[in-house]
Structure formats: C-alpha cells, structure tokens
Write an enzyme that holds these catalytic residues in place. Structure first.
Site: not given
Length: 412
Positions: A127, A197, A223, A371
């Site tokens: 990321f 992460d 999230k 996605r």
C-alpha cells in the site's frame, strides 16, 4: 457441478447464522454495497452514540466530559475492544491518530531498536502510504535504504542487515493473505523486527498476532471496523517491546504524567507512550460504536462466511462473465485471500462506473483492477449474485462504453 442460480444464493442467506447482523447497519435501498473493504457501512447505533457525545456530553458537561465520561480513556478502551479481533492482549492495542502517523511512529521506533542495521524490507505494490512513510523515515534517519522483494521471496531476502520487515497482511489490491507466522519466524531468526499492516484484515479474516509472535502492527478504523470516513486508526506493540521501543512523536499525551506539565519529556511506562496529541473524541465515539458491532459475533463463523462470500464471487464470475476479458488478480484459493477479490480488466475504471450507475458499489484501483469487498457482518450471498448479474449485463450490452463513465473524479 451445476451452475449457481439466485435461489441457491438465497438458500445460503436463509442458512446464514449471522444474517441478523445486517439489520444493525444502514444500507440504502436499491444499492448493492461491495466496498466495505474501503469504507464500512454506517452502524445504526453510531448516530445516537455521536449525538450523545455532542449534545449530552460536550453540550451539557463541557470540559468536565474528560473525566465524567472518560473521554481520556477512549484510546485504551477501544484498543482493548479491537484486541480480540487481531489475537492480541487488551493492553497491547491503542487507538490513536491515523494509519500513516502510526506507521511513522512504529517504523522509526523499530529502526531505533536496530541501530546497527540499515534495511527496511517490503514488497513492490505494498500500500503506497506504507512505502511512502518508510521512505520519509529513511530520509530522516539517513543511511537506511528500502529493499523491495516479491512476497514469495521475502523470507529468503531477510538477512543480518534487515532492521524491519514491513508488510501488509492482506494486500490491498490482490487480497492475497500472507503467512504471518512463517514470515515473522524468518525475520526473528535473522534478528529483524516485523511490522504488519492489518488495514484489510481486521474484522474480516483471522489474525493471530500473539500466536505468530508479531512485534508491531497498525490498522485502519474505517474499513471493516465501520468507524466512519477518516476514523482513527490503531496500533499494536507486543508486550515485550513496550518498555524498549521509543517513538519520535513525543507529544504530551504520550508523557508519563501529561497533566504535570513538565518542560522535559518522560515517556509513559508502556503502550501509552505511543499516544501523541489529544484524541478526537467525536471520531473515537463513532469508531467505538463500529467496533461494538463485533462484541457478540461468533468470529470463526464470521471469517468462514467471508471466505464463502469471496468463493461465491469467484465462481459466479467464472460462470457468468467468462469471455469478457476479466482476469482474476486474487488467489484462487479462498484460504489464501481476504474478503475482497480483484479482477484485472483493460477498461476496469469505466466498467466500475457503469456498475455504480446501476447501484452496484465496488471500486477501482489503478491501473486496471476492479475490486469487490464482502463485509461478512452485512453482505448477503444474494448481494454477490445480483452484483455479478449486473456486471454480466454491463459487459454484454457494452454499457461501460458510454462517455460519462470515462470521466474520472478526484477520488477513484
């Protein structure tokens, strides 16, 4: 094997022991939301929780709220609630700042613990904020370089020069889930530390930080934890490291006695030293409501449902969208991926926009990824079936070629 029909998906929903949790979330009628891996849905309890903090606490008690409602304890209290989701002890998790800021703290702290070593090891395509922050820390430290190796060769690349291995447990585009325990063992065998992460893992897949011997971790609150846009993040520091590691952002909340107002910094004895500034109470209240949705969830059942949802998506794409140019960019084995699945396509961006126009919310990741994220607390099997049916229509009728779907906003 028979082709899956919608009734099969509905039967899976009828058998779903977690189906009632969907009612805890605000999900707009007529929209199929498959983007909980980017921004979780709003829990119904959040609005009341935030309003209570704003009106009843801040509005009525003003500054007394820090003690009267223990605002000051929010970082530790929410951290303890997140701990079971990541296989950690309650006093090893702290909610504070953003993922990027927490990365900075922990990367810098890890390098201070390994001053004789000069390499941060990661993978290409990690990321961006992880790599960008690592670059920033390396530039400040001097004499540190970042080496990138493909995930399959990370363990072999660790050597006596490696200070820190920086990896994402579930990759943000591919959804690939790395073997945390094996990589951590390989790092420790060479004397290196590991920083994980967990932004695309927490609340979606099993995470066993203590069992894996993990050193450090960060994670996102907006999230799968459903803390709201820009929600505070969390960090993890293994108990054995808490009195050894220093962090560079020596703000007053990380002081051993912040309200003594001393001129010189003395770090708090253990995890609290990773606090920096004053916690955002309103943002914390929203995150606390989001994390509370997991309180009575059967976690093995939750994780099993996530795998089943992603497996259904992969199978349906093979049955209904073969021949349209999609290429699976995620592992084919559900045990090796998180709760989002990516497909490569040359026109992924306009395809994504055409789907959104039909009420199917997935997302696009440059340069060519479509996605779909399944949040097992509220995603239904029928949602997955219907989303693929819409995609089949978009591709068959070439709806994505409309000029309006080619225009890109600031957020893609």
């Amino acid at each position: 094997m028979n082709r899956i029909e919608r009734e099969d998906a509905l039967e899976l929903d009828r058998a779903d022991r977690l189906a009632a949790f969907r009612d805890r979330f605000v999900l707009p009628e007529g929209r199929l939301y498959l983007d909980g891996n980017s921004l979780g849905a709003l829990p119904r309890a959040t609005s009341d929780a935030v309003q209570r903090v704003v009106s009843a606490q801040w509005g009525q008690d003003l500054i007394a709220g820090w003690n009267a409602h223990d605002w000051i304890g929010l970082p530790q209290r929410i951290g303890a609630a997140i701990a079971p989701l990541i296989g950690a002890k309650p006093d090893e998790v702290l909610v504070c700042d953003s993922t990027s800021v927490n990365l900075f703290k922990l990367i810098a702290g890890a390098l201070l613990l390994r001053p004789e070593r000069s390499v941060i090891l990661s993978e290409p395509g990690n990321f961006p904020t992880d790599l960008y922050v690592a670059e920033g820390v390396a530039a400040l430290r001097g004499g540190v370089r970042i080496d990138l190796h493909e995930a399959d060769s990370i363990a072999e690349a660790i050597d006596e020069t490696t200070a820190l291995v920086l990896l994402t447990h579930v990759h943000y585009t591919t959804g690939r889930m790395l073997d945390m325990a094996a990589i951590t063992r390989a790092a420790h065998a060479k004397g290196a530390l590991v920083l994980w992460d967990l932004s695309h893992s927490t609340g979606a897949v099993p995470v066993a930080l203590n069992e894996s011997g993990a050193d450090l971790a960060v994670g996102c609150g907006y999230k799968y934890l459903n803390g709201g846009p820009g929600a505070p993040a969390f960090l993890f520091v293994a108990e054995a490291l808490q009195t050894q590691i220093r962090q560079p952002l020596s703000g007053w909340m990380g002081h051993d006695s912040p309200f003594a107002f001393e001129d010189s910094y003395r770090p708090a004895a253990r995890l609290d030293r990773f606090l920096c500034g004053t916690p955002s109470v309103i943002g914390m209240a929203a995150l606390e409501a989001g994390v509370a949705q997991f309180r009575d969830v059967d976690l093995p059942a939750l994780f099993a449902k996530g795998r089943a949802l992603s497996a259904l998506l992969v199978r349906l794409m093979g049955e209904r969208c073969a021949g349209f140019g999609f290429q699976l960019a995620s592992p084919g084995n559900a045990e090796e991926r998180g709760c989002h699945v990516s497909f490569r396509h040359a026109d992924a961006y306009p395809v994504c926009q055409a789907l959104i126009a039909r009420g199917v919310v997935g997302d696009f990741r440059a340069p060519d990824r479509l996605r779909f994220g399944m949040a097992p607390l509220y995603t239904r099997f029928a949602d997955v079936f219907d989303a693929v049916a819409h995609l089949e229509t978009v591709m068959r009728d070439r709806l994505w070629t409309e000029p309006r779907f080619q225009l890109r906003g600031r957020v893609t």
